[in-house]
Each structure stands twice: as C-alpha cells, then as structure tokens.
Write a protein that holds these residues in place. Structure first.
Motif, short mmCIF file in Angstrom:
data_model
loop_
_atom_site.label_atom_id
_atom_site.label_comp_id
_atom_site.label_asym_id
_atom_site.label_seq_id
_atom_site.Cartn_x
_atom_site.Cartn_y
_atom_site.Cartn_z
N ALA A 67 0.86 -1.19 0.00
CA ALA A 67 0.00 0.00 0.00
C ALA A 67 0.88 1.23 0.00
O ALA A 67 1.93 1.26 0.65
CB ALA A 67 -0.91 0.01 1.22
N LEU A 68 0.44 2.28 -0.72
CA LEU A 68 1.29 3.46 -0.91
C LEU A 68 0.44 4.71 -1.06
O LEU A 68 -0.63 4.68 -1.67
CB LEU A 68 2.13 3.27 -2.17
CG LEU A 68 3.06 4.41 -2.60
CD1 LEU A 68 4.25 4.51 -1.64
CD2 LEU A 68 3.54 4.20 -4.03
N THR A 69 0.92 5.80 -0.50
CA THR A 69 0.35 7.11 -0.78
C THR A 69 1.48 8.07 -1.11
O THR A 69 2.65 7.69 -1.11
CB THR A 69 -0.49 7.65 0.39
OG1 THR A 69 -1.31 8.73 -0.08
CG2 THR A 69 0.38 8.17 1.53
N CYS A 70 1.12 9.32 -1.39
CA CYS A 70 2.13 10.32 -1.73
C CYS A 70 1.83 11.60 -0.95
O CYS A 70 0.93 11.64 -0.12
CB CYS A 70 2.13 10.58 -3.24
SG CYS A 70 0.56 11.25 -3.85
N LEU A 71 2.58 12.63 -1.24
CA LEU A 71 2.37 13.92 -0.58
C LEU A 71 1.05 14.53 -1.02
O LEU A 71 0.71 14.54 -2.20
CB LEU A 71 3.51 14.86 -0.94
CG LEU A 71 3.55 16.23 -0.23
CD1 LEU A 71 3.80 16.05 1.26
CD2 LEU A 71 4.64 17.11 -0.85
N HIS A 72 0.27 15.01 -0.07
CA HIS A 72 -0.98 15.70 -0.36
C HIS A 72 -0.76 17.21 -0.20
O HIS A 72 -0.18 17.64 0.80
CB HIS A 72 -2.09 15.25 0.59
CG HIS A 72 -2.55 13.85 0.37
ND1 HIS A 72 -3.82 13.43 0.67
CD2 HIS A 72 -1.90 12.76 -0.14
CE1 HIS A 72 -3.94 12.15 0.36
NE2 HIS A 72 -2.78 11.73 -0.11
N MET A 73 -1.22 17.97 -1.16
CA MET A 73 -1.14 19.43 -1.10
C MET A 73 -2.57 19.98 -0.99
O MET A 73 -3.46 19.54 -1.73
CB MET A 73 -0.48 19.99 -2.35
CG MET A 73 0.85 19.35 -2.70
SD MET A 73 2.16 19.75 -1.52
CE MET A 73 2.46 21.48 -1.94
#
Length: 315
Positions: free
Chosen positions: A123-129
């Motif tokens: 499972a992976l997410t990234c930077l949220h702006m």
C-alpha cells in the motif's frame, strides 16, 4: 447496473476507483485531471456513485465516456463503495482516490514505479497538497489512547503540539527507505515505511486487496483505511509514503459538513477499531478518554459563555 464498455488495453497496470456522493463539481475536476492518464493508457477509471442527486452520473456519461460507472443506488459508504469497484478490477494495481483530488499523469507513473520497485510494498500514498499549496502528510502512526486524547481535546491545534507532530512527521521522512529486493539498495523514489496511509489516495496491489477482503464494510466512514493498513502489516506487507509524488487534495468533497454526526461517526468507528485490534479493555479505556474529553470540552464552553460576554460589556 452493468459497467459501461471498457478499453481492452492489456498494458494497463492501474485502475482508479473513485467513490462519489453528490460531489459533481469536484468529481468533474478530478476526472479532468485524470484525462491524460486515461488517454495514454496509464490507467482506467471506475466511478462508484452512491446515489448522487446532483447530476453526477449524467455528467460522467456526457463528458467522460471512457470512465466506467457503477451505480450503487444509495449511499452505501466509502468502504462498501470501494469494494464494489474492486470486484471489477483486473489490473495489477488499484488506486482508491477521493473525488476532491487532482492527480497528474507523472505522479501516477511515479507511484506505479515505486510499487514495482518494492515487491514487499503493498500500500502506498504520496504527498498531499491542500488548495493553498501547503503540504499535508497523509500518513501516521496507528491510533493510541494518547493520540485519541490529543485529538478529542483539540490539543492538536495547540502551537507547540503542532510543532511536535510536524517534527515527528519530518523524522519519519528522514528514516529508512524501503530497499528494492533485487539490489538491496534504496531507490531514488524515496519510499518511507509508515504505519498507515490515507484512503483518500491509496495505491494497493490488487491481489492483496482482494485476499484481505478489501475495506472492512463495518466501517461506514473513517478508520477503514487505517484498519486495512494494519491488516496488511499483520500479513507481512509494507505500507509506504512516496515523497517525490504529490496530489492536490481539497478535502471534504463527499462528506457532510454537519459536525456532530461526523464526530459521532468518528468516535464509533474508533471504538470499533480499538475493540477489533487492541481488545475490549482498550475500547473501554478509549470510551473513558472520550468521556474525559467531553467533560473538558463542556467546561471550556461554559467558561467561554460565562466570561467572554461579561468582559465585552465591561470593555
């Protein structure tokens, strides 16, 4: 209802699932941000509509003919909606994505590359702006009695607590990267192991998502992403945060703005989570935390209502 006709591009590695409920304008922007990715064969998109009454379905059919639509007929919730979409996924990876997000093709490709470079990563997410361009880190530690007390008392808004939380987030980013299995070296994509990542943008290996039964449908809203990440960790998988990719997350697209129902849902699901993973005694202790936080909040408002008006009159 049956899915609309879908492309037969065998090179596709990713399916994006978006659960929508009365978020027509935000959904339109989200789908427009994915248009290039769909056209270039990076992904396909499934929208699960939870009985929207704002013309969302007609908008998709008119403006985005390549997007598949599943109509749930009613608001079945985030977990059940995503699971409905998951049953129609045939790609190697699946991305659970909120309707209030904007995602560029390059960032999707970076996330896919990170998953392919790290076989243990499930499972992976990234930077949220946010809408103002400020970074938010959509990952965290698993909930504890201490963290719940900080949340429910509003202490997370205190300046020194904010600094402490931010420092801890930054310390996570400076931690060990997930090494590739082939070389044992850290990839340039800089994937950081974390406890859980947000379901607002969560890329999963489809096989592990199906093996674990998807999101727990007992959670109507809140905590289902944390629960899934904990189950992935228990199954021996890694959960990660990709610092080099980012999305815009405006927040609040498919949720009610009514504070009390949201608070009630948050507390109920947290109690369920604690009972499920930490035991009934922990859930009872959490109930005590919520009681203390409630008393403290009531006392605060009594002080405000009792003293602030009198101070204004004497001014």
């Amino acid at each position: 209802k049956l899915l609309a006709a879908r492309g037969a591009n065998k090179l596709l590695e990713l399916t994006v699932i978006i659960v929508n409920w009365n978020a027509r304008a935000l959904l339109k922007d989200c789908l427009e941000s994915l248009t290039e990715s769909v056209a270039c064969g990076v992904c396909e998109v499934i929208v699960v509509d939870n009985g929207s009454e704002d013309g969302s379905v007609d908008m998709i059919r008119t403006s985005f003919p390549r997007v598949s639509i599943l109509e749930a007929g009613s608001n079945i919730g985030f977990a059940k909606g995503n699971n409905l979409g998951l049953k129609n996924v045939h790609t190697r990876y699946v991305l659970l994505l909120n309707s209030d997000t904007l995602v560029a093709r390059a960032d999707l490709e970076m996330m896919i590359s990170a998953m392919e470079s790290n076989p243990r990563l499930k499972a992976l997410t990234c930077l949220h702006m946010d809408g103002q361009g400020n970074p938010t880190y959509a990952f965290g530690r698993f909930p504890s009695l201490k963290s719940e007390l900080v949340t429910m008392t509003g202490a997370f808004k205190w300046r020194w607590v904010k600094r402490l939380i931010s420092a801890r987030k930054q310390s996570v980013l400076k931690g060990s990267m997930v090494p590739t299995e082939a070389t044992g070296e850290c990839p340039s994509s800089h994937v950081v192991p974390v406890d859980w990542v947000s379901g607002a943008c969560m890329m999963l290996r489809t096989d592990i998502a199906i093996e674990l039964g998807g999101l727990d449908e007992r959670y109507f809203f809140y905590a289902e992403d944390i629960d899934l990440c904990l189950r992935i960790r228990k199954a021996g998988g890694e959960v990660g945060f990709l610092e080099s990719a980012s999305i815009i997350h405006l927040c609040g697209g498919s949720s009610s703005s009514n504070y009390l129902p949201l608070l009630k849902s948050f507390m109920r699901t947290r109690l369920q989570f604690f009972a499920e993973h930490y035991g009934r005694l922990s859930a009872v202790a959490l109930g005590g935390v919520y009681f203390v936080a409630g008393v403290a909040s009531l006392a605060k408002w009594l002080v405000i209502l009792g003293f602030v008006p009198s101070q204004r009159k004497s001014a």
